[in-house]
Design a protein around this motif. Structure first.
Motif, short mmCIF file in Angstrom:
data_model
loop_
_atom_site.label_atom_id
_atom_site.label_comp_id
_atom_site.label_asym_id
_atom_site.label_seq_id
_atom_site.Cartn_x
_atom_site.Cartn_y
_atom_site.Cartn_z
N LEU A 192 0.84 -1.20 0.00
CA LEU A 192 0.00 0.00 0.00
C LEU A 192 0.87 1.25 0.00
O LEU A 192 0.58 2.21 -0.73
N GLU A 193 1.94 1.26 0.78
CA GLU A 193 2.84 2.41 0.80
C GLU A 193 3.52 2.60 -0.54
O GLU A 193 3.70 3.73 -1.01
N GLU A 194 3.91 1.49 -1.18
CA GLU A 194 4.48 1.59 -2.52
C GLU A 194 3.48 2.20 -3.49
O GLU A 194 3.84 3.06 -4.31
N GLY A 195 2.24 1.75 -3.41
CA GLY A 195 1.22 2.29 -4.30
C GLY A 195 1.03 3.78 -4.11
O GLY A 195 0.89 4.53 -5.09
N LYS A 196 1.04 4.25 -2.87
CA LYS A 196 0.90 5.68 -2.60
C LYS A 196 2.10 6.45 -3.14
O LYS A 196 1.95 7.57 -3.65
N LEU A 197 3.29 5.87 -3.01
CA LEU A 197 4.48 6.51 -3.56
C LEU A 197 4.38 6.63 -5.07
O LEU A 197 4.69 7.68 -5.65
N PHE A 198 3.93 5.57 -5.74
CA PHE A 198 3.81 5.61 -7.19
C PHE A 198 2.77 6.64 -7.64
O PHE A 198 2.94 7.30 -8.67
N LEU A 199 1.69 6.77 -6.85
CA LEU A 199 0.69 7.79 -7.17
C LEU A 199 1.29 9.19 -7.10
O LEU A 199 0.99 10.05 -7.93
N ILE A 200 2.13 9.41 -6.10
CA ILE A 200 2.81 10.71 -5.97
C ILE A 200 3.68 10.97 -7.20
O ILE A 200 3.66 12.06 -7.78
N SER A 218 10.81 1.95 -14.41
CA SER A 218 12.24 2.06 -14.70
C SER A 218 13.01 2.58 -13.47
O SER A 218 14.09 2.09 -13.15
N ALA A 219 12.43 3.55 -12.77
CA ALA A 219 13.10 4.14 -11.62
C ALA A 219 13.28 3.14 -10.49
O ALA A 219 14.29 3.17 -9.78
N ILE A 220 12.32 2.23 -10.30
CA ILE A 220 12.41 1.28 -9.20
C ILE A 220 12.91 -0.09 -9.66
O ILE A 220 13.00 -1.04 -8.87
N LYS A 221 13.21 -0.21 -10.95
CA LYS A 221 13.76 -1.44 -11.53
C LYS A 221 12.78 -2.61 -11.37
O LYS A 221 13.16 -3.72 -10.99
N ARG A 258 6.23 -3.15 -15.32
CA ARG A 258 5.07 -2.26 -15.25
C ARG A 258 3.91 -2.90 -14.48
O ARG A 258 3.15 -2.21 -13.81
N GLY A 259 3.79 -4.23 -14.58
CA GLY A 259 2.73 -4.92 -13.85
C GLY A 259 2.84 -4.73 -12.35
O GLY A 259 1.84 -4.60 -11.64
N TYR A 260 4.07 -4.71 -11.85
CA TYR A 260 4.32 -4.49 -10.42
C TYR A 260 3.79 -3.12 -10.01
O TYR A 260 3.12 -2.98 -8.98
N VAL A 261 4.08 -2.12 -10.82
CA VAL A 261 3.61 -0.76 -10.55
C VAL A 261 2.10 -0.68 -10.65
O VAL A 261 1.42 -0.11 -9.80
N ARG A 262 1.54 -1.27 -11.70
CA ARG A 262 0.09 -1.20 -11.95
C ARG A 262 -0.70 -1.86 -10.81
O ARG A 262 -1.72 -1.33 -10.37
#
Length: 355
Positions: free
Chosen positions: A146-154, A168-171, A174-178
């Motif tokens: 959840l914290e990762e998701g909030k960071l990605f939203l920012i 790319s920034a977190i290596k 895209r599925g992980y980010v999505r």
């Protein structure tokens, strides 16, 4: 179709290494970084009451690890507060401030009994504050999904990055980010469920398919009580929808759903600022399981049983295809054969028991 314009020319590659270089070199790139360096060299910090220092509004972290926080507090009590904090005037609360970073150090200092902290105050914009929060957290390995998701939203909403650039920034792919973005935008009950059961990310997409909060609460309760697994969810939800279409859901099931929902709502504490769940909630949810299990209707039990069987059948069908596709000289291992015999024996026992 023209590409989406960005709010700043942010060096995404820079974010990957920024946090390793300390506050003085990791806050901003280009002109913003130069401004921060100038402030640290030229501006004297103010001693500000610790109770007037609020978090960065774009801080994605929702919890602090108790043991490490206590250790930091003891270090500050023994050796004093090292360095300075950076903040901006609070835009909604005159006379108070929002930290750009360092909210953990502030909490540890408060525990150590400090009343004031050295702070450099500057009028950072919202975008600056978002960049600071991202830069501070981009390399942390202890963030929850959840914290990762909030960071990605920012990074996307405030800094103008795309999902591909964030990945790319977190290596990561895209599925992980999505998936984590999906969780960050999910209703509070789903977020609380994943915070309680961090290995349940795959369940999010199925839970989002259930719009009725009461029905979703029942499913979450059964997942927590291990009456259902994530693998069961597709078949379970399909059966639920089929019964709704055919008007086969009994009225007494609605009462049971409401009961489960009330229990779940009372145990899962999700505030506007923090979607974490206390240890006492987990214990009480376990207790509620014992009380609620006897109240599940025959209709619900039947649906769970059918879902389990459909899941097993799906896996057996997949296994059968793999066996059929094997080469002629490829043998079935002895352990594999023993497992098949165990399955056969268990099926015969079940069939005999339900006659």
């Amino acid at each position: 179709m023209p590409g989406r314009s960005k709010k700043s020319a942010l060096d995404v590659g820079y974010l990957r290494t920024a946090t390793a270089n300390g506050l003085a070199s990791s806050i901003f790139t280009s002109k913003v970084q130069e401004e921060e360096q100038r402030l640290l060299h030229e501006k004297q910090p103010q001693q500000i009451d610790i109770d007037l220092l609020f978090d960065n509004p774009f801080q994605p972290r929702v919890a602090m690890e108790e043991e490490s926080l206590q250790q930091l507090s003891e270090t500050i009590a023994s050796h004093g507060f090292q360095g300075v904090l950076v903040a901006r005037p609070h835009p909604q609360r005159p006379g108070t401030y929002q930290l750009t970073a360092g909210h953990r150090r502030r909490e540890a200092a408060k525990r150590a009994g400090l009343k004031k902290l050295p702070v450099i105050v500057h009028s950072w914009s919202d975008q600056d504050m978002a960049t600071l929060a991202a830069t501070e957290n981009i390399q942390r390995e202890d963030l929850s999904p959840l914290e990762e998701g909030k960071l990605f939203l920012i990074m996307i909403d405030q800094m103008g990055l795309t999902q591909v650039e964030v990945a790319s920034a977190i290596k990561k792919d895209r599925g992980y980010v999505r998936n984590r973005l999906r969780l960050a935008k999910a209703p509070a009950d789903i977020q609380a469920f994943v915070e309680m059961k961090t290995d349940s990310m795959r369940a999010v997409i199925y839970l989002l398919d259930i719009e009725d909060v009461t029905e979703r609460a029942q499913i979450i309760a059964q997942l927590l009580n291990r009456k259902l697994t994530t693998e069961d969810l597709p078949g379970y939800i399909e059966e639920l929808k089929r019964r709704k279409r055919e008007g086969l859901l009994a009225e007494d099931e609605s009462a049971t759903n409401a009961n489960v929902n009330a229990v779940l709502a009372s145990e899962i504490s999700v505030s506007a600022e923090q979607s974490s769940v206390s240890a006492s909630a987990r214990e009480r949810l376990t207790e509620s399981d014992q009380g609620e299990s006897s109240k599940v209707t025959n209709m619900s039990q039947e649906r769970v049983r059918k879902t389990k069987l459909k899941t097993i059948l799906r896996y057996l069908s997949d296994y059968q295809r793999l066996v059929s596709a094997r080469s002629d000289d490829e043998e079935i291992f002895e352990e594999e054969h023993d497992l098949l015999l165990q399955i056969q024996d268990m099926v015969q026992q079940i069939v005999s028991s339900v006659k």
